[in-house]
Write a protein that holds these residues in place. Sequence first.
Motif, mmCIF file in Angstrom:
data_model
loop_
_atom_site.group_PDB
_atom_site.id
_atom_site.type_symbol
_atom_site.label_atom_id
_atom_site.label_comp_id
_atom_site.label_asym_id
_atom_site.label_seq_id
_atom_site.Cartn_x
_atom_site.Cartn_y
_atom_site.Cartn_z
ATOM 1 N N ILE A 49 -0.373 -2.827 4.997
ATOM 2 C CA ILE A 49 -1.457 -3.615 5.598
ATOM 3 C C ILE A 49 -1.983 -4.605 4.564
ATOM 4 O O ILE A 49 -2.511 -4.211 3.530
ATOM 5 N N THR A 51 -4.076 -7.458 5.570
ATOM 6 C CA THR A 51 -5.453 -7.655 6.019
ATOM 7 C C THR A 51 -5.625 -6.938 7.354
ATOM 8 O O THR A 51 -4.656 -6.719 8.081
ATOM 9 N N GLY A 52 -6.864 -6.570 7.668
ATOM 10 C CA GLY A 52 -7.146 -5.951 8.954
ATOM 11 C C GLY A 52 -7.217 -4.443 8.896
ATOM 12 O O GLY A 52 -7.275 -3.830 7.826
ATOM 13 N N GLU A 53 -7.184 -3.833 10.084
ATOM 14 C CA GLU A 53 -7.350 -2.380 10.213
ATOM 15 C C GLU A 53 -6.577 -1.895 11.427
ATOM 16 O O GLU A 53 -6.539 -2.565 12.468
ATOM 17 N N ARG A 72 -6.586 0.761 6.399
ATOM 18 C CA ARG A 72 -7.081 -0.588 6.100
ATOM 19 C C ARG A 72 -6.190 -1.271 5.076
ATOM 20 O O ARG A 72 -5.211 -0.701 4.612
ATOM 21 N N ALA A 94 -3.428 -2.076 16.307
ATOM 22 C CA ALA A 94 -4.332 -2.900 15.500
ATOM 23 C C ALA A 94 -5.743 -2.839 16.078
ATOM 24 O O ALA A 94 -5.938 -3.056 17.276
ATOM 25 N N SER A 98 -4.788 -8.464 12.272
ATOM 26 C CA SER A 98 -4.207 -7.888 11.067
ATOM 27 C C SER A 98 -2.930 -8.615 10.665
ATOM 28 O O SER A 98 -2.212 -9.142 11.514
#
Length: 229
Positions: A49, A51-53, A72, A94, A98
């Motif tokens: 990952i 960026t994002g979650e 994350r 997501a 992300s």
Amino acid sequence: MQSLRRVSFFKDIDDLDFDRFDRLCLWRRFDDGELVVDYEDESSDVYFIVTGEVRVLIRTVAGKEIILGESRAGQFFGEMTAIDGAKRSANVTALTKSELCIMPAHVFREVIFASNTACERILRLLTGRIRELNSRLAEHSIFDLKHRLYSELLRMAHPRPGKPTERVVTPPPFHHVLAARIGCRREQVTRELSALAQEHIIEKTRGALVLVKPTVLETRLEEAMREGG
């Protein structure tokens, strides 16, 4: 070209040929709510990952979904299938927009053997996950519903800025999400949270669930553990 150097997991690793491995990875963006991998998917890639979650779910034989947790930026998933070749055992979706670095299984294994630093980090992360799963298994064996909820709230919370004795969960979790995390019905979570609010142990504010007295929850868990042990 995108580079693994952007991935937090690979920060400060200097014994890896990034130029070589960068060319072997795929980079993709996902919208919030978009499926990343599904149960029994036959792919074997590992996802880092950037960026994002994302949220990780497992499904029981009876079809019930249980939330294992969220991952994350800097974390990764999919390594089990890359190692043993079995079908996916979880669903990953997501939660926010992300960006993921998708690494083929054979490349992941090459990275492990090519870099002592990366190998040690991966082993430590895998060990940490096993310890957490063991802890959750013990909780489900020993704790009743309300104590499982206490433990999950403490696990999700982080220190509240300016108030060191308090902790917060932001954003406040939906009741059905908490229920899926601890294996019960939404109505049961709602009832227990109401009881905690009446005791002034938790407080709902705009944008957060505040654990006003987290030490009370910790003490109750310790007592339940002693009684259960």
